[in-house]
Scaffold this motif. Structure first.
Motif, PDB file in Angstrom:
ATOM      1  N   ARG A 135      -0.137   2.637  -1.778  1.00 50.93           N
ATOM      2  CA  ARG A 135      -0.562   3.682  -1.162  1.00 50.93           C
ATOM      3  C   ARG A 135       0.706   4.495  -0.640  1.00 50.93           C
ATOM      4  NH1 ARG A 135      -4.798   3.109   3.713  1.00 50.93           N
ATOM      5  NH2 ARG A 135      -3.107   2.335   5.045  1.00 50.93           N
ATOM      6  N   MET A 136       1.691   3.989  -0.136  1.00 47.91           N
ATOM      7  CA  MET A 136       2.918   4.782   0.326  1.00 47.91           C
ATOM      8  C   MET A 136       3.477   5.639  -0.841  1.00 47.91           C
ATOM      9  SD  MET A 136       6.139   3.343   2.379  1.00 47.91           S
ATOM     10  CE  MET A 136       6.771   2.386   1.167  1.00 47.91           C
ATOM     11  N   TYR A 137       3.712   4.828  -1.877  1.00 48.92           N
ATOM     12  CA  TYR A 137       4.598   5.511  -2.951  1.00 48.92           C
ATOM     13  C   TYR A 137       3.646   6.310  -3.793  1.00 48.92           C
ATOM     14  CZ  TYR A 137       8.227   2.248  -1.779  1.00 48.92           C
ATOM     15  OH  TYR A 137       9.319   1.527  -1.089  1.00 48.92           O
ATOM     16  N   ILE A 156       3.896  -4.311 -11.279  1.00 53.18           N
ATOM     17  CA  ILE A 156       3.985  -5.312  -9.974  1.00 53.18           C
ATOM     18  C   ILE A 156       2.698  -5.982  -9.836  1.00 53.18           C
ATOM     19  CG2 ILE A 156       4.722  -5.536  -7.625  1.00 53.18           C
ATOM     20  CD1 ILE A 156       6.832  -3.427  -8.108  1.00 53.18           C
ATOM     21  N   ALA A 157       1.721  -5.100  -9.629  1.00 50.73           N
ATOM     22  CA  ALA A 157       0.540  -5.715  -9.416  1.00 50.73           C
ATOM     23  C   ALA A 157      -0.018  -6.947 -10.485  1.00 50.73           C
ATOM     24  CB  ALA A 157      -0.534  -4.771  -9.265  1.00 50.73           C
ATOM     25  N   LYS A 158       0.243  -6.562 -11.722  1.00 52.63           N
ATOM     26  CA  LYS A 158       0.073  -7.358 -12.960  1.00 52.63           C
ATOM     27  C   LYS A 158       0.699  -8.505 -12.662  1.00 52.63           C
ATOM     28  CE  LYS A 158      -0.098  -7.718 -17.805  1.00 52.63           C
ATOM     29  NZ  LYS A 158       0.045  -6.795 -19.049  1.00 52.63           N
ATOM     30  N   GLU A 159       2.210  -8.515 -12.653  1.00 50.71           N
ATOM     31  CA  GLU A 159       3.082  -9.641 -12.147  1.00 50.71           C
ATOM     32  C   GLU A 159       2.593 -10.717 -11.126  1.00 50.71           C
ATOM     33  OE1 GLU A 159       5.158 -10.722 -14.307  1.00 50.71           O
ATOM     34  OE2 GLU A 159       4.940  -8.955 -15.585  1.00 50.71           O
ATOM     35  N   CYS A 160       2.159 -10.062 -10.158  1.00 53.40           N
ATOM     36  CA  CYS A 160       1.778 -10.977  -8.697  1.00 53.40           C
ATOM     37  C   CYS A 160       0.462 -11.629  -9.197  1.00 53.40           C
ATOM     38  CB  CYS A 160       1.464  -9.916  -7.653  1.00 53.40           C
ATOM     39  SG  CYS A 160       2.745  -9.179  -6.921  1.00 53.40           S
ATOM     40  N   GLU A 161      -0.594 -11.170 -10.139  1.00 51.03           N
ATOM     41  CA  GLU A 161      -1.594 -11.992 -10.398  1.00 51.03           C
ATOM     42  C   GLU A 161      -1.157 -13.173 -11.211  1.00 51.03           C
ATOM     43  OE1 GLU A 161      -3.988  -9.616 -12.833  1.00 51.03           O
ATOM     44  OE2 GLU A 161      -5.585  -9.041 -11.382  1.00 51.03           O
ATOM     45  N   HIS A 162       0.038 -13.093 -11.872  1.00 54.79           N
ATOM     46  CA  HIS A 162       0.380 -14.261 -12.645  1.00 54.79           C
ATOM     47  C   HIS A 162       1.396 -15.165 -11.603  1.00 54.79           C
ATOM     48  CE1 HIS A 162       0.358 -11.594 -16.528  1.00 54.79           C
ATOM     49  NE2 HIS A 162      -0.719 -11.905 -16.101  1.00 54.79           N
ATOM     50  N   GLY A 163       1.302 -14.862 -10.321  1.00 53.63           N
ATOM     51  CA  GLY A 163       2.048 -15.847  -9.516  1.00 53.63           C
ATOM     52  C   GLY A 163       3.298 -15.563  -8.749  1.00 53.63           C
ATOM     53  N   ILE A 164       3.854 -14.446  -9.437  1.00 52.57           N
ATOM     54  CA  ILE A 164       5.221 -14.015  -8.795  1.00 52.57           C
ATOM     55  C   ILE A 164       5.033 -13.649  -7.592  1.00 52.57           C
ATOM     56  CG2 ILE A 164       6.915 -12.490  -8.963  1.00 52.57           C
ATOM     57  CD1 ILE A 164       6.984 -12.746 -12.185  1.00 52.57           C
ATOM     58  N   ASN A 165       5.738 -13.924  -6.400  1.00 55.91           N
ATOM     59  CA  ASN A 165       5.623 -13.528  -5.103  1.00 55.91           C
ATOM     60  C   ASN A 165       6.041 -11.825  -5.060  1.00 55.91           C
ATOM     61  OD1 ASN A 165       6.015 -12.839  -2.286  1.00 55.91           O
ATOM     62  ND2 ASN A 165       6.688 -14.967  -1.961  1.00 55.91           N
ATOM     63  N   SER A 166       5.266 -11.148  -4.244  1.00 57.01           N
ATOM     64  CA  SER A 166       5.431  -9.698  -4.463  1.00 57.01           C
ATOM     65  C   SER A 166       7.013  -9.447  -3.581  1.00 57.01           C
ATOM     66  CB  SER A 166       4.426  -9.004  -3.742  1.00 57.01           C
ATOM     67  OG  SER A 166       4.023  -9.427  -2.384  1.00 57.01           O
ATOM     68  N   ASP A 167       7.321 -10.263  -2.744  1.00 58.86           N
ATOM     69  CA  ASP A 167       8.396  -9.903  -1.777  1.00 58.86           C
ATOM     70  C   ASP A 167       9.721  -9.785  -2.844  1.00 58.86           C
ATOM     71  OD1 ASP A 167       7.030 -10.115   0.120  1.00 58.86           O
ATOM     72  OD2 ASP A 167       7.568 -12.272   0.923  1.00 58.86           O
ATOM     73  N   ILE A 206      -6.409  -6.076  -6.303  1.00 57.10           N
ATOM     74  CA  ILE A 206      -5.489  -6.155  -5.199  1.00 57.10           C
ATOM     75  C   ILE A 206      -6.144  -6.104  -4.039  1.00 57.10           C
ATOM     76  CG2 ILE A 206      -3.713  -4.770  -3.943  1.00 57.10           C
ATOM     77  CD1 ILE A 206      -2.710  -3.579  -6.549  1.00 57.10           C
ATOM     78  N   LEU A 207      -7.162  -5.339  -3.932  1.00 59.63           N
ATOM     79  CA  LEU A 207      -8.018  -5.305  -2.691  1.00 59.63           C
ATOM     80  C   LEU A 207      -8.822  -6.614  -2.518  1.00 59.63           C
ATOM     81  CD1 LEU A 207      -9.346  -1.633  -2.878  1.00 59.63           C
ATOM     82  CD2 LEU A 207      -7.539  -2.676  -1.150  1.00 59.63           C
ATOM     83  N   LYS A 208      -9.474  -6.903  -3.660  1.00 58.41           N
ATOM     84  CA  LYS A 208     -10.540  -8.405  -3.663  1.00 58.41           C
ATOM     85  C   LYS A 208      -9.610  -9.578  -3.514  1.00 58.41           C
ATOM     86  CE  LYS A 208     -14.130  -6.350  -6.159  1.00 58.41           C
ATOM     87  NZ  LYS A 208     -15.124  -6.528  -7.221  1.00 58.41           N
ATOM     88  N   ASN A 209      -8.348  -9.752  -3.785  1.00 57.36           N
ATOM     89  CA  ASN A 209      -7.283 -10.528  -3.604  1.00 57.36           C
ATOM     90  C   ASN A 209      -6.488 -10.639  -2.307  1.00 57.36           C
ATOM     91  OD1 ASN A 209      -8.236 -11.881  -6.016  1.00 57.36           O
ATOM     92  ND2 ASN A 209      -6.575 -10.753  -7.261  1.00 57.36           N
ATOM     93  N   ASN A 210      -6.910  -9.645  -1.561  1.00 57.67           N
ATOM     94  CA  ASN A 210      -6.086  -9.174  -0.171  1.00 57.67           C
ATOM     95  C   ASN A 210      -4.737  -9.310  -0.287  1.00 57.67           C
ATOM     96  OD1 ASN A 210      -8.522  -9.250   1.060  1.00 57.67           O
ATOM     97  ND2 ASN A 210      -8.756 -11.481   1.021  1.00 57.67           N
ATOM     98  N   ARG A 211      -4.109  -8.642  -1.285  1.00 56.81           N
ATOM     99  CA  ARG A 211      -2.647  -8.361  -1.307  1.00 56.81           C
ATOM    100  C   ARG A 211      -2.243  -7.274  -0.498  1.00 56.81           C
ATOM    101  NH1 ARG A 211       0.131 -12.432  -4.495  1.00 56.81           N
ATOM    102  NH2 ARG A 211      -1.250 -12.949  -6.071  1.00 56.81           N
ATOM    103  N   ARG A 212      -2.150  -7.565   0.685  1.00 53.02           N
ATOM    104  CA  ARG A 212      -1.752  -6.561   1.856  1.00 53.02           C
ATOM    105  C   ARG A 212      -0.357  -5.738   1.552  1.00 53.02           C
ATOM    106  NH1 ARG A 212      -0.167  -8.257   7.768  1.00 53.02           N
ATOM    107  NH2 ARG A 212       1.567  -8.843   6.377  1.00 53.02           N
ATOM    108  N   ASP A 213       0.918  -6.494   1.306  1.00 60.79           N
ATOM    109  CA  ASP A 213       1.755  -5.650   1.196  1.00 60.79           C
ATOM    110  C   ASP A 213       1.845  -4.927  -0.079  1.00 60.79           C
ATOM    111  OD1 ASP A 213       2.807  -6.808   3.751  1.00 60.79           O
ATOM    112  OD2 ASP A 213       3.856  -8.365   2.661  1.00 60.79           O
ATOM    113  N   LEU A 214       1.129  -5.387  -1.132  1.00 58.91           N
ATOM    114  CA  LEU A 214       1.343  -4.813  -2.449  1.00 58.91           C
ATOM    115  C   LEU A 214       0.432  -3.424  -2.172  1.00 58.91           C
ATOM    116  CD1 LEU A 214       2.112  -4.609  -5.104  1.00 58.91           C
ATOM    117  CD2 LEU A 214       0.413  -6.197  -5.855  1.00 58.91           C
TER     118      LEU A 214
END
Length: 571
Positions: free
Chosen positions: A279-281, A346-357, A266-274
């Protein structure tokens, strides 16, 4: 009393006309007892050979000439016949013209009203027959689906409580755990000594404002992943698969390195919102991540190491100095664990191209739902909901709207499944009555809300299939027109108090069997406590004035008194 009072003069199908020998006073004295003369909705009989036909009075009139009354007539409707000591509703035979008409005697009344006092209780007095109590057999009324309807102040809560009070009184004579009653109390009316003594009930006064003092014992395993998809309103194609994947990961028991690797990605791919959502939850379970910030000019994470040194996530040192120092504590509480796994799913799905929004809103809904569930359920307890008592009351007045629906649905599903499992092992040897007062707040019609439709489906399943498994529904409502048609149509017994709303009257006309237009016309003028009972518990619809319970056993639903000894306004 078999005294003839008139004779049949006309038969047109089930509609019959009789001429009285003389006009009778409203009440007659026979053998020292007061009995009713024929009047609207009372019963009379006529003979065809040895068979007795029962008719109901639906009208009466005189024929006059020159201000003199010549004859008195009754309009009757055939209701059934007595054969071998039993009343049978139907038209196997009709009256014969010129046959005599008589009043019913006590034996006839006992047969028509099925007044076998064995395992029975008096529900009230007949409105049109003096000194005639109406008895209900426990074996006919309790193992049935019951609907009690009427406007506010019409007496429906007293009727519901009357049935429950008599049932609890009868159960107290036995030492058995095979009969239970569960009340979902939406207005907190059934506390203290209502229905039965407070010491004889398991009482749960729930709230979602703070932690409930006494929570409902509930096995977390009784909530399936499909249940959570509905409760979280997860979209079928995107959010539901992600949520189900989180459930599967719970069972795999991955070590902390698995989750640290995903944080690294997440950090290296710069997934800011994720990252900031995680960190919040999960701030209580992830340590040493608070110092990680976002550098918007270059769209990259960084950590300020001091002395003007910034360490960026695209640098090799970031792994050793920041990521490897993150401490991960996997939560043990099941709801916290689902939220934990959901973040990484959710992080795993985002790796597969799904928009985190599309996925992050699921976290917000999960946090809110899980917070409410923790306030009312104890997932670590294996105690009995009923606490070895006959009745449990779950008070929901202080819960939010979602929990007001979710709690009854979850518990009802578990009860139904448990009873179904028992039936799978052999014969059903237990019964549970589920009671919902003010049922229009839960069982209303709605074609839009996925959550509500799932809740409604739970109770529709009970009312359609519960009889086979010993699960029965008892509902009370002031708006029958708002109740699901499936629920209304599957009820076995109806107690109908005063109704004036045209939509409610139309719904009753459409739904309730055995009620003719003559009976329905009385619904708008019934007094408080009066009702029409129609269903399998009696041979035919009956007009009843329900006995009023003692003050301490009533539900807390009385009208407010302004002035007087018990008034809320004093001088």
């Amino acid at each position: 009393m078999n005294k003839d009072i008139g004779r049949i003069v006309e038969v047109r199908g089930v509609d019959v006309k009789a001429k009285l020998f003389r006009l009778l006073p409203p009440y007659l004295i026979r053998n020292g007892q007061v009995v009713s003369a024929p009047k609207i909705n009372s019963f009379v009989k006529t003979k065809v050979g040895l068979d007795t036909i029962i008719c109901q009075v639906i009208g009466e009139y005189n024929i006059e000439k020159e201000d003199k009354t010549l004859d008195h007539f009754l309009d009757l409707k055939v209701k059934g016949y007595i054969e071998k000591g039993k009343f049978i509703q139907g038209l196997r035979m009709l009256p014969i013209v010129s046959s005599n008409l008589s009043l019913l005697n006590n034996d006839d009344y006992s047969i028509v009203y099925n007044n076998d006092l064995t395992y029975s209780f008096p529900i009230g007095d007949d409105l049109f027959e003096v000194n005639k109590s109406v008895y209900l057999k426990y074996n006919d009324i309790i193992p049935s689906h019951i609907g009690i309807f009427g406007n506010t102040g019409s007496g429906k809560s007293n009727t519901l409580s009357n049935i429950l009070y008599n049932y609890m009184t009868e159960l107290s004579k036995y030492e058995s755990s095979s009969a239970k009653v569960l009340i979902f109390d939406l207005n907190n009316e059934y506390g203290k000594d209502s229905v039965c003594a407070e010491s004889d009930k398991a009482l749960y006064n729930l709230t979602t404002r703070t932690d409930s003092k006494k929570k409902i014992p509930f096995k977390f395993s009784d909530i399936s992943e499909d249940d959570f998809c509905v409760l979280l309103n997860a979209t079928v194609k995107t959010q539901a698969p992600t949520l189900k994947n989180a459930f599967r990961m719970m069972k795999k028991n991955k070590d902390t390195s698995y989750y640290r690797e995903y944080i690294s990605r997440i950090l290296k791919n710069n997934r800011r919102d994720l990252f900031f959502s995680i960190r919040m939850y999960l701030g209580d379970y992830l340590k040493n991540i608070d110092e990680i910030s976002w550098y918007s000019k270059e769209d990259v994470f960084y950590v300020d190491k001091g002395s003007g040194r910034w360490l960026f996530s695209n640098q090799d040192e970031f792994e050793n100095e920041i990521i490897n120092k993150i401490i991960i504590n996997i939560p043990s509480e099941p709801l916290d664990r689902i939220l934990f796994e959901l973040c990484f799913s959710i992080a795993k799905e985002c790796e597969h191209g799904i928009n985190s929004d599309y996925l992050l809103p699921l976290l917000h809904r999960a946090e809110k739902l899980f917070s409410d569930l923790k306030k009312v359920f104890n997932f670590e307890s294996s105690d009995d909901l009923f606490e070895d008592k006959y009745i449990a009351i779950i008070q929901l007045a202080n819960t939010n709207i979602d929990m007001e629906m979710i709690i009854p649905s979850l518990i009802t599903n578990v009860i139904f499944q448990n009873q179904l499992n028992v039936k799978g092992e052999g014969e059903v040897n237990s019964i549970i009555n589920i009671v919902i007062d003010e049922a229009h707040n839960i069982l209303y019609k709605d074609n839009e809300s996925i959550l509500h439709n799932s809740v409604l489906s739970s109770f529709e399943k009970v009312v359609k299939e519960g009889r086979k498994f010993g699960v029965f529904l008892m509902i009370a409502s002031q708006r029958p027109s708002d109740i699901s048609n499936t629920v209304l149509s599957q009820l076995h017994n109806y107690f109908i108090h005063k109704l004036v709303n045209p939509n409610d009257l139309f719904q009753i006309r459409k739904t309730v069997a055995f009620l003719d237009e003559n009976a329905l016309n009385f619904l708008t003028i019934l007094a408080p406590g009066e009702c029409i009972l129609s269903g399998t518990a009696l041979k035919m619809p009956s007009f009843i004035h329900v006995y009023e319970l003692e003050e301490k056993t009533k539900p807390n639903s009385s009208n407010v008194i302004l002035f007087g000894e018990k008034g809320i306004i004093s001088k």
